[in-house]
Design an enzyme around this catalytic site. Structure first.
Site: not given
Ligand code: PEP
Ligand code: MG
Length: 905
Positions: A22, A91, A100, A102, A335, A451, A580, A635, A770, A789, A791-794, A857, A877
């Site tokens: 502001k 203000r 949250g 105001m 703004r 609001h 998968r 896979r 992973e 590749s 595997g960012t989940n594991d 992935c 990718y």
């Molecule tokens: C992962 O682990 O990121 C992955 C893509 O494999 P999954 O989710 O099947 O374990």
């Molecule tokens: Mg995995």
């Protein structure tokens, strides 16, 4: 020495960190020569100092004195003066606007004396007493923390006694009595009289703004929006101008373009004879801005000129608050305006067409999240619907859910997994938790700038406001409309675009943008008869095409079947980043894997595997057909074993019951054998157990079967003149040796099929990265892998040691509350930890094999913030769910323009 207080005329819009949004924009308006009442900004740095030591630094008070005198000189009035008193507004204004917080106090400087001077000076006694009662009310609530109902109850009682319905109908004498009652409330609730010294009011108000940084609501909002807790807020102190000086005065809010459709034009709300918060609070229904043109053509013209100047300067839609004091226009705030997802796309391309911004800039101004909203299904217009009311469509989308009338029940309903529509007469900042929990918001009062509307738009949440036919009886927990009575928990449906409200469930259909994504622009536009939607589809098309042109990251999809793959391809996927294969065996086919795992000897296992072969060939033919010519990463099977076996407890119970009843027979014997096998393979931590490559090495025939099926599918498809491009991926590699073994086996099978068929089978063989060890030893693994590749989940699960199946419900809410996490690391990549492993993995892998192809992935492949990280980390990718593919394409393009890579490539 640190300067804590800056006159508006000293700053500019680039100083948002220091002056807050502001303050920086007020400074910019002064720079542009627009009529801004004089004032100053106390910096966020002062707030941070306050938060650290718990009191306002003495230097701040000294600087406030100096700047106050500057304001007095500029305006020719003095604080507390008995003839022409200066009044101030105080203000908050943080870097990011925060519903949250105001916390605004107007008319600071009024007391039992100056109220008389104001009356004389303005020539309007009623106005002076109204201003005073507003000060006590706002000050009481915001600064002294008194429950606002004490004040609204008194005001209501006076209106009833006077036989009037609106505040403006109360006379000066009534208001004097209101003020006397308000002062009593203050004394009763705080133990001290209402502060009479103007400067003390200023100091208390400033401190209250600092304090309000840490209110529950502000913290909640920051957590949700992931705004750092230590930024602090600035405070703007500004000379008051009055919109409540009679019928030639008023106050309003406007946008330089329609914030819903994006169309250029006059758009806003105006409330004659009113002050500040009356408009946004939605208490009285407003006039359209075009009515101002008739009431006061000169002020209207000046406002239009200011609007145009601001839009030209900011090169974007601006949102403006203004006041007209007896025919003179004053700009109070501007703004870059919040907007709906559809408007964001339309405005961006309109500004390109008006040659105000470039295509790259246009891409910066839309987000993947907004595109995601446009892909949501809409109500089916042809479905049976019980229409009960129409309000204003304030934030588009279609929401169906059970009615909740307050925060607690909205949150409870949402926590039990049920969709909810928060219904209020009008909303206030206190409703934030309920709005967060709700799928949609419905109010009976208030305009498009109320609001509820502003907050819902900011959250991308569907909202209908001002549905005046609804009688919302919060106390009785019911809505009455026509012959209908709707109770808490009853299902209603709201359409945030048309403003329609329906009783019961309503079915939904694809949105026009979704039709565009899957069928192309011509097909989508051909279905449409309204101009606005056509413009939207065309705007999305232009921006997505531009993103495709500039992006460096390829976008693939995670898809397990031919059907999913086709859907992904329709949405622009440039391959499959993860199939998968275990998902191909869920449901009815689960027992096939069960037989392989539980086989007593090789013969039994080979027989079970042989049965699988033709089915797997069929699976891969479907998948590779849909992805013909595009890379398709398949896979090898990666189940935590227990997912394919019957449940240990169920089996134990079945066997125990049979024993107790003395039952015998084939079924019982089978269960007994199964139980024995399941017990033998039972794991305490299946996610850390016999999964991925470990299973492949323990039961070699399983991987072999899949590799053979891939090879056979390729041969058959080539025979049909197709161009299958599979890539074989090995999961859960922790050691290069594991991959060496699987690779050797795979090469043998490929060579065998090659020899029999006379076909060259140069199928790449790579692996998932992973596990932390895989990232740390990626230089060795790259000796064997053709691609990586991530595997960012594991990788997240194993880096943090968080069980991905349990923690999000078990303790993440606590972690989010106390700030250990700002968002689930399973949703947005933890750049500092997991991201570092990704960077190490890429670097080490490419040190062995320059140019090694690497993708991601895990779920993060479809998350905007994470995509920007992957772009910067040099991945080739991202792969995400088919639904997220368009979002990932857009964000991959934005990642490039936002880092200015375009110009350098
Ligand atoms: C992962 O682990 O990121 C992955 C893509 O494999 P999954 O989710 O099947 O374990
Ligand atoms: Mg995995």
């Amino acid at each position: 020495m640190t300067q804590y207080v800056h006159m508006f005329s000293d700053g500019d819009r680039d100083q948002k960190d220091l002056l807050g949004g502001k303050g920086a924009n007020l400074a910019e308006m002064v720079k542009l020569g627009l009529p801004v009442p004089p004032g100053f900004t106390i910096t966020t740095e002062a707030c941070r100092a306050y938060l650290t030591v718990g009191k306002v630094p003495p230097e701040v008070r000294v600087e406030v004195t100096q700047r106050l005198r500057d304001v007095e000189d500029l305006i020719g009035r003095t604080l507390g003066d008995s003839e022409e008193p200066l009044l101030l507004s105080v203000r908050s204004g943080a870097k990011f606007s925060m519903p949250g917080m105001m916390e605004t106090v107007l008319n600071v400087g009024l007391n039992d004396d100056t109220v008389h001077s104001l009356a004389a000076f303005a020539g309007d006694e009623r106005f002076a007493w109204d201003s005073y009662r507003r000060l006590i009310q706002m000050f009481g609530k915001t600064v002294l923390d008194i429950d606002s109902e004490h004040f609204s109850d008194i005001l209501e009682a006076h209106k009833v006694a006077a036989g009037v319905t609106a505040d403006v109908e109360l006379s000066a004498d009534h208001l004097k009595q209101v003020v006397a009652d308000f002062k009593q409330v203050v004394e009763r609730e705080t133990g001290s009289p209402f502060p009479q010294t103007p400067r003390r009011q200023v100091d208390m108000a400033i401190e209250a703004v600092f304090r309000s940084w840490n209110t529950e609501r502000a913290r909640l909002y920051r957590r949700r929006e992931r705004i750092a807790d230590d930024l602090g807020t600035a405070v703007n102190v500004q000379a008051m101008v009055f919109g409540n000086l009679g019928e030639t005065s008023g106050t309003g809010v406007c946008f330089t373009r329609d914030p819903s459709s994006g169309h250029s034009g006059v758009y806003g709300d105006y409330l004659p004879n009113a002050q500040g918060e009356d408009v946004v609070a939605g208490i009285r229904n407003t006039l359209a801005l075009t009515d101002l043109q008739e009431r006061d053509p000169a002020a209207y013209k000046e406002l239009r000129t200011a609007m145009r100047r601001l839009e030209t300067h900011y090169r974007d839609l601006c949102d403006i608050e203004f006041t007209i004091e007896r025919g003179t226009l004053w700009m109070l705030q501007t703004r870059v305006g919040k907007r709906t997802a559809g408007a964001a796309f339309r405005i961006a391309t309109q500004l390109v067409d008006e040659q105000l911004i470039t295509m790259n800039e246009a891409l910066e101004r839309v987000t993947g999240e907004q595109l995601g909203q446009l892909l949501f299904p809409q109500f089916d217009k042809d479905a049976e619907r019980i229409h009960i009311a129409t309000g204003m469509g304030a934030s588009p989308g279609a929401a169906v859910g059970g009615v909740a009338f307050d925060n607690a029940s909205a949150v409870a309903r949402q926590e039990s997994g049920l969709p909810v529509i928060l219904v209020r007469r009008e909303t206030s900042p206190e409703d934030l938790p309920g709005m967060i929990a709700a799928a949609g918001v419905l109010t009976a009062r208030g305009g498009k700038t109320s609001h509820a509307a502003v907050v819902a738009r900011g959250m991308g949440k569907c909202a209908v406001v001002g549905a005046e036919d609804l009688v919302v009886d919060v106390a009785a927990k019911e809505i009455r409309v026509g012959e209908h009575v709707i109770h808490e928990g009853d299902t209603i449906a709201i359409d945030g675009k048309t403003g329609e409200v329906f009783l019961g469930d309503v079915s939904v259909v694809d949105s026009p943008v979704m039709t565009y994504i899957s069928e192309g622009v011509e097909a989508a536009v051909a279905h449409l008869d309204d101009e606005e939607t056509r413009e939207l589809v065309e705007a999305v098309h232009r921006l997505l095409t531009h993103a495709d042109e500039v992006r460096r990251l390829r976008v693939r999809a995670n898809a397990d079947t031919g059907e999913d793959a086709q859907r992904a391809r329709d949405r622009g996927a440039e391959g499959i980043g993860l199939c998968r294969t275990e998902h191909q065996f869920l449901g009815e086919r689960r027992t096939q894997i069960e037989r392989v795992v539980l086989a007593k000897d090789d013969t039994e296992r080979d027989a079970a595997l042989a049965e699988l072969l033709p089915e797997q060939i069929g699976d891969f033919i479907d998948l590779l057909t849909a992805m013909d010519g595009l890379p398709t990463t398949i896979r090898l099977i990666d189940p935590p074993l227990h997912e394919f076996l019957p449940d240990l407890t169920d089996l134990s119970v079945a066997v125990a019951l049979a024993d107790e009843r003395g039952e015998t027979g084939e079924e019982v014997e089978r269960n007994r054998a199964l139980l024995e096998a399941v017990r033998a393979t039972h794991e305490s931590n299946p996610m850390l157990g016999l999964r991925g490559v470990r299973l492949g090495l323990k039961i070699p025939g399983l991987f072999a079967l899949q590799i053979r099926a891939i090879a056979e599918a390729v041969v058959r498809l080539r025979a049909e003149g197709k161009d299958p491009q599979p890539e074989i991926m090995v999961p859960l590699i922790g050691s290069n040796r594991e991959l060496v073994i699987v690779r050797r086996q795979a090469e043998e099978i490929l060579a065998e099929v090659s020899e029999v068929t006379g076909q060259t089978l140069d199928i790449p063989i790579g692996c998932m990265i992973e596990l932390p060890r895989a990232a740390l030893t990626a230089n060795r693994i790259a000796q064997t892998a053709d691609f990586f590749s991530f595997g960012t989940n594991d990788l997240t699960q194993t880096t943090w040691g968080f069980s991905r199946d349990d923690v999000e419900t078990a303790f993440f809410p606590k972690y989010l509350e106390n700030g250990v996490l700002t968002i689930s690391p399973f949703e947005t990549l933890d750049a500092l930890g997991v991201g570092e492993l990704v960077k190490i993995g890429i670097e080490k892998g490419r040190s062995t094999k320059p140019g090694l192809k690497a993708g991601v992935c895990g779920e993060h492949g479809g998350d905007p913030e994470s995509i920007h990280f992957f772009n910067a980390a040099g991945l080739d990718y991202v792969s995400c769910s088919p639904f997220r593919v368009p979002v990932a394409r857009l964000e991959a393009g934005r990642a490039v323009v936002l880092t200015d890579e375009v110009g350098t490539r």
